[in-house]
Design a protein around this motif. Structure first.
Motif, PDB file in Angstrom:
ATOM      1  N   LEU A 240       2.773  10.039  -9.861  1.00  0.00           N
ATOM      2  CA  LEU A 240       1.903  10.325 -11.006  1.00  0.00           C
ATOM      3  C   LEU A 240       1.265  11.713 -10.875  1.00  0.00           C
ATOM      4  CD1 LEU A 240       0.159   6.874 -11.524  1.00  0.00           C
ATOM      5  CD2 LEU A 240       1.683   8.038 -13.122  1.00  0.00           C
ATOM      6  N   ARG A 241       0.919  12.063  -9.616  1.00  0.00           N
ATOM      7  CA  ARG A 241       0.346  13.380  -9.402  1.00  0.00           C
ATOM      8  C   ARG A 241       1.381  14.473  -9.718  1.00  0.00           C
ATOM      9  NH1 ARG A 241      -2.187  11.951  -4.957  1.00  0.00           N
ATOM     10  NH2 ARG A 241      -0.534  12.673  -3.560  1.00  0.00           N
ATOM     11  N   GLN A 242       2.626  14.208  -9.386  1.00  0.00           N
ATOM     12  CA  GLN A 242       3.690  15.180  -9.675  1.00  0.00           C
ATOM     13  C   GLN A 242       3.931  15.337 -11.179  1.00  0.00           C
ATOM     14  OE1 GLN A 242       6.936  13.631  -7.392  1.00  0.00           O
ATOM     15  NE2 GLN A 242       6.398  14.775  -5.545  1.00  0.00           N
ATOM     16  N   MET A 243       3.573  14.294 -11.914  1.00  0.00           N
ATOM     17  CA  MET A 243       3.792  14.351 -13.366  1.00  0.00           C
ATOM     18  C   MET A 243       2.832  15.320 -14.060  1.00  0.00           C
ATOM     19  SD  MET A 243       4.379  10.407 -14.336  1.00  0.00           S
ATOM     20  CE  MET A 243       4.026  10.604 -16.034  1.00  0.00           C
ATOM     21  N   ALA A 244       1.662  15.567 -13.445  1.00  0.00           N
ATOM     22  CA  ALA A 244       0.612  16.358 -14.113  1.00  0.00           C
ATOM     23  C   ALA A 244       1.088  17.742 -14.574  1.00  0.00           C
ATOM     24  CB  ALA A 244      -0.595  16.478 -13.189  1.00  0.00           C
ATOM     25  N   PRO A 245       1.781  18.545 -13.695  1.00  0.00           N
ATOM     26  CA  PRO A 245       2.238  19.860 -14.172  1.00  0.00           C
ATOM     27  C   PRO A 245       3.192  19.757 -15.349  1.00  0.00           C
ATOM     28  CG  PRO A 245       2.589  19.629 -11.795  1.00  0.00           C
ATOM     29  CD  PRO A 245       2.076  18.329 -12.275  1.00  0.00           C
ATOM     30  N   TYR A 246       4.054  18.727 -15.289  1.00  0.00           N
ATOM     31  CA  TYR A 246       4.987  18.574 -16.420  1.00  0.00           C
ATOM     32  C   TYR A 246       4.236  18.299 -17.707  1.00  0.00           C
ATOM     33  CZ  TYR A 246       8.723  18.564 -13.021  1.00  0.00           C
ATOM     34  OH  TYR A 246       9.576  18.938 -12.048  1.00  0.00           O
ATOM     35  N   TRP A 247       3.187  17.498 -17.593  1.00  0.00           N
ATOM     36  CA  TRP A 247       2.367  17.215 -18.777  1.00  0.00           C
ATOM     37  C   TRP A 247       1.761  18.502 -19.325  1.00  0.00           C
ATOM     38  CZ3 TRP A 247       2.550  13.463 -21.905  1.00  0.00           C
ATOM     39  CH2 TRP A 247       2.851  12.153 -21.481  1.00  0.00           C
TER      40      TRP A 247
ATOM     41  N   ARG B  59       0.829  -1.207   0.000  1.00  0.00           N
ATOM     42  CA  ARG B  59       0.000   0.000   0.000  1.00  0.00           C
ATOM     43  C   ARG B  59       0.871   1.269   0.000  1.00  0.00           C
ATOM     44  NH1 ARG B  59      -4.543  -2.070   4.237  1.00  0.00           N
ATOM     45  NH2 ARG B  59      -5.955  -3.010   2.723  1.00  0.00           N
ATOM     46  N   GLN B  60       1.948   1.215   0.781  1.00  0.00           N
ATOM     47  CA  GLN B  60       2.866   2.373   0.811  1.00  0.00           C
ATOM     48  C   GLN B  60       3.455   2.638  -0.590  1.00  0.00           C
ATOM     49  OE1 GLN B  60       5.736   1.578   3.848  1.00  0.00           O
ATOM     50  NE2 GLN B  60       4.471   2.474   5.476  1.00  0.00           N
ATOM     51  N   ALA B  61       3.867   1.542  -1.218  1.00  0.00           N
ATOM     52  CA  ALA B  61       4.445   1.671  -2.567  1.00  0.00           C
ATOM     53  C   ALA B  61       3.424   2.257  -3.535  1.00  0.00           C
ATOM     54  CB  ALA B  61       4.913   0.298  -3.056  1.00  0.00           C
ATOM     55  N   MET B  62       2.191   1.809  -3.420  1.00  0.00           N
ATOM     56  CA  MET B  62       1.131   2.316  -4.299  1.00  0.00           C
ATOM     57  C   MET B  62       0.907   3.824  -4.064  1.00  0.00           C
ATOM     58  SD  MET B  62      -0.114   0.243  -6.434  1.00  0.00           S
ATOM     59  CE  MET B  62      -1.724   0.839  -6.837  1.00  0.00           C
ATOM     60  N   ALA B  63       0.942   4.191  -2.789  1.00  0.00           N
ATOM     61  CA  ALA B  63       0.756   5.615  -2.458  1.00  0.00           C
ATOM     62  C   ALA B  63       1.891   6.455  -3.052  1.00  0.00           C
ATOM     63  CB  ALA B  63       0.700   5.779  -0.943  1.00  0.00           C
ATOM     64  N   GLU B  64       3.108   5.897  -2.947  1.00  0.00           N
ATOM     65  CA  GLU B  64       4.254   6.617  -3.531  1.00  0.00           C
ATOM     66  C   GLU B  64       4.084   6.787  -5.040  1.00  0.00           C
ATOM     67  OE1 GLU B  64       7.993   4.886  -2.587  1.00  0.00           O
ATOM     68  OE2 GLU B  64       7.777   5.269  -0.441  1.00  0.00           O
ATOM     69  N   ARG B  65       3.626   5.696  -5.692  1.00  0.00           N
ATOM     70  CA  ARG B  65       3.431   5.753  -7.138  1.00  0.00           C
ATOM     71  C   ARG B  65       2.368   6.798  -7.522  1.00  0.00           C
ATOM     72  NH1 ARG B  65       4.344   0.288  -6.875  1.00  0.00           N
ATOM     73  NH2 ARG B  65       2.147  -0.246  -6.744  1.00  0.00           N
ATOM     74  N   HIS B  66       1.303   6.819  -6.737  1.00  0.00           N
ATOM     75  CA  HIS B  66       0.267   7.824  -7.012  1.00  0.00           C
ATOM     76  C   HIS B  66       0.806   9.243  -6.856  1.00  0.00           C
ATOM     77  CE1 HIS B  66      -3.323   4.874  -6.348  1.00  0.00           C
ATOM     78  NE2 HIS B  66      -2.854   4.861  -7.601  1.00  0.00           N
ATOM     79  N   THR B  67       1.632   9.397  -5.819  1.00  0.00           N
ATOM     80  CA  THR B  67       2.252  10.716  -5.614  1.00  0.00           C
ATOM     81  C   THR B  67       3.095  11.093  -6.825  1.00  0.00           C
ATOM     82  OG1 THR B  67       2.359  10.176  -3.282  1.00  0.00           O
ATOM     83  CG2 THR B  67       3.595  12.106  -3.996  1.00  0.00           C
TER      84      THR B  67
END
Lengths: 216, 498
Positions: free
Chosen positions: B185-192, B175-183
């Motif tokens: 992905l969320r950080q990727m949005a501005p770059y997109w 679950r921790q790993a999944m949360a990190e991955r979501h974080t």
């Protein structure tokens, strides 16, 4: 070629000069004769208005003289005020103010003369305006045109009025004119004949309120 | 007239008749000569008019060709300037916007790298396989092989507990790993978003470039048409020229109105400076001086615009070195500003003089201007000064429509002259036709005057013809009777003679 150059240079020099002894055809000369005989002095208040009107109308470069008609008018001493308006409008305005003041003083202190020498005054006006070498010459006679000369005065000469416009202003009717109006008509006709025979243009203006009456 | 009648002893009507008869006889006698003279006169007139018409038509054609050449040359020059300007704009655009393209590319690259890294970091790591599975399998086998006992049950119980604990830990880690991955992905949005904006921007620039390129293509096509001298190009240029002429004329008239206003603004104060009494050719010197100032301002303005290459009225200025041109432009601009300042001062002085005139008139009329009722003096003063300063500067722009007026006026006047020549040619042609018919008419009128002798002549000729025909008929019949015995074709001969 040389003559042509000289001609062009002369034209330029004379064309650009202030005139000197040349007649400036655009400058106007106005000589106003004021009858100061008998009871006509009472009419001089109207003359003051005419003078002020003419002063407002005249432009820089114009000449204006006011002289009185008395017992012997063929004299420079009868000139009340004279001015050649300066080329600068501000100076000309100053001259106009001084002129107006001089005339006001004269009208306030004028004394009646015993005789009326109109012919002498007109001759003086002709002499003066011819000497002034102005382009358009106007003589205004503010009088009833009744000439009354002292004994031994001879005024049976002809005027030389080529290029002059002579206008009689405020030609009042005398008591005798009412008895016999023919006298008035004959008086005016005599003066008209003298002016026209002399080569001038004649006019009578009694309605001084007309806007174009005193147009120069 | 009475002297003529008195010369004859007969009554006037009889004299008139006699004279008329003599005149008719004389006219009849001179008929052939008179006809010849009338013919010659009107033919000469006809030929002269025809020749004149042809000459004018030729002149019109030559003028038309010349006008067309001038029009095309003007259009070519104009198209060249347009093209140059368009290329200049493209160059500026490329330098300004596409010049930064490497930077944009680097930014995009960095953004892509960043996104890539984030993407990799966000990849799902498979959960580790539970280690106790093999132990369970072994214990299960043991259970199967040796039967169920308490030891085995204990072991299994322990294993179960251990597996439960491990499963819980593993799930938590997952679950921790999944949360990190979501974080991530969320950080990727501005770059997109940045990437998307950068690409959109590049797309817009490229679109503008394409539009400009299409514009250049269109202008180049027009230029080629003009260069080929096609009728289409000539027609288009003619229409465009006429419109430009009208517009330029309108603006020049506006400019003349401005100059007129400016003249009245400074004429009165100029009389204070140079005097109002002297005249040159009937015009006051002060007026001439005011006009000189206005013309000087317009000249300075024209030179300024010429140096800035806004207009091209003087090729010599355009051919100058850039530095010299800039210096001249600065000098012209400075003089213009000084003159505008002078005009502002004159406008102020005008107000003062006008006030002095008003005061003088009021004093001469015996009235005074009430101080409280007078209009605020500073408003006309400031307005006058402002106009005195701005109108000369605005007048400088008259050079632009003036240039258009001169360039297009040449062709417009040429066209007008062409039409005039065409009209003249048609008129001369019509006159020639009229003169030819007038000659015929004159001959007929001449014959009407001598209609009586002509009628008599007609009768006489008819009788002579009849007599001759009778004689010829008698002769033929005689010959027929002679030849009928010998000639088979006698009938033909008779018909020919007839």
């Amino acid at each position: 070629m040389r003559n042509w150059l000289v001609g062009v240079m002369s034209l330029l020099l004379f064309g650009c000069s202030d005139g000197g002894q040349q007649i400036n055809s655009y400058q106007r000369g106005v000589y106003l004769l004021l009858d100061t005989s008998g009871t006509y002095t009472e009419e001089l208040v109207k003359a003051k208005q005419i003078i002020n009107y003419l002063l407002a109308y005249l432009e820089p470069g114009d000449t204006f003289v006011v002289a009185r008609i008395d017992s012997a008018s063929f004299s420079e001493k009868d000139i009340v005020a004279k001015v050649i308006l300066d080329a600068r409008p501000s100076t000309a305005n100053k001259q106009k103010r001084e002129f107006s003041q001089t005339v006001n003083d004269f009208v306030a202190n004028v004394k009646s003369s015993a005789y009326t020498d109109i012919s002498g005054g007109v001759l003086q006006a002709i002499e003066y305006l011819n000497e002034a070498r102005v382009g358009r010459k106007h003589i205004f006679i503010f009088s009833d045109l009744k000439e009354d000369l002292p004994a031994n005065f001879k005024r049976d000469f002809d005027f030389t009025l080529d290029g002059f416009t002579v206008r009689a202003l405020n030609v009042t009717k005398l008591r005798s004119d009412n008895v016999d109006p023919k006298e008035y008509l004959e008086r005016v006709a005599d003066w008209q004949a003298r002016v026209v025979q002399g080569g001038g243009t004649w006019g009578v203006i009694n309605d001084l309120d007309r806007a174009d009456a005193l147009a120069l | 007239m009475s002297t003529i009648y008195s010369a004859f002893p007969t009554p006037p009507w009889a004299t008139t008749l006699i004279l008329l008869g003599i005149a008719i006889v004389l006219l009849y006698m001179a008929r052939s000569s008179a006809h010849g003279a009338i013919n010659s006169l009107f033919r000469a007139l006809y030929n002269g008019l025809r020749m004149g018409s042809r000459s004018v038509a030729l002149a019109e054609q030559r003028l038309s060709v010349r006008n067309r050449d001038v029009l095309l040359a003007l259009g070519r020059d104009h198209a060249e300037r347009e093209l140059n300007r368009e290329f200049f704009r493209i160059n500026k655009f490329v330098e300004r916007d596409l010049g930064g393209y490497p930077q944009v590319q680097r930014t995009i690259q960095e953004q892509i790298t960043q996104i890539n890294e984030d993407y990799k970091a966000s990849a799902e790591v498979p959960p580790p396989s539970p280690e106790w599975v093999h132990a369970v399998e072994s214990v299960a086998k043991l259970h199967v092989e040796k039967g169920n006992n308490s030891l085995t049950a204990q072991i299994l119980e322990d294993i179960y507990k251990a597996s439960e604990d491990q499963h819980r830990d593993t799930l938590q880690e997952y679950r921790q790993a999944m949360a990190e991955r979501h974080t991530r992905l969320r950080q990727m949005a501005p770059y997109w978003r940045k990437l998307s904006n950068s690409i959109d921007q590049v797309g817009k620039h490229l679109q503008e470039l394409v539009t400009r390129a299409q514009n250049v293509d269109r202008q180049m096509e027009q230029f080629q048409e003009i260069d080929r001298g096609t009728d289409k190009a000539a027609r288009r240029l003619k229409a465009s020229n006429s419109i430009q002429f009208c517009v330029a004329l309108l603006f020049v008239l506006f400019g003349v109105g401005g100059a007129f206003f400016n003249f009245h603004l400074i004429a009165l104060p100029m009389s204070e400076m140079v005097g109002a009494a002297a005249r040159v050719g009937g015009v006051k010197v002060s007026d001439v001086a005011a006009l000189v100032i206005i013309f000087l301002e317009i000249t300075m303005g024209m030179f300024l615009l010429e140096c800035l290459q806004w207009t091209r009225l003087f090729p010599i200025i355009g051919a100058m070195d850039d530095k010299v041109r800039i210096r001249i432009a600065i000098a012209c601009g400075t003089i213009l500003l000084v003159l505008a300042g002078v005009e502002a001062g004159l406008a102020f002085m005008r107000d003062q003089i006008a006030a002095d005139h008003a005061a003088l008139r009021a004093s001469l009329a015996g009235t005074a201007i009430p101080a409280g009722e007078a209009v605020n003096t500073w408003i006309p003063q400031v307005t006058g000064m402002f106009l005195g300063f701005t109108v000369p500067l605005a007048l400088t722009l008259i050079a632009i429509p003036l240039e258009y007026l001169i360039n297009t006026g040449r062709n417009v006047f040429g066209m007008l002259l062409e039409y005039l020549l065409r009209l003249l040619s048609i008129g001369l042609r019509l006159l020639s036709a009229v003169s030819r018919n007038a000659g015929r008419l004159a001959i007929h009128l001449y014959d009407i005057l001598i209609v009586l002798p002509l009628w008599l002549e007609g009768i006489w000729l008819a009788s002579r013809r009849a007599a001759r025909a009778a004689n010829d008929g008698a002769e033929l019949s005689r010959l027929d009777s002679v030849d009928s015995t010998t000639n088979f074709y006698s009938g033909t001969k008779v018909s020919k003679n007839a």
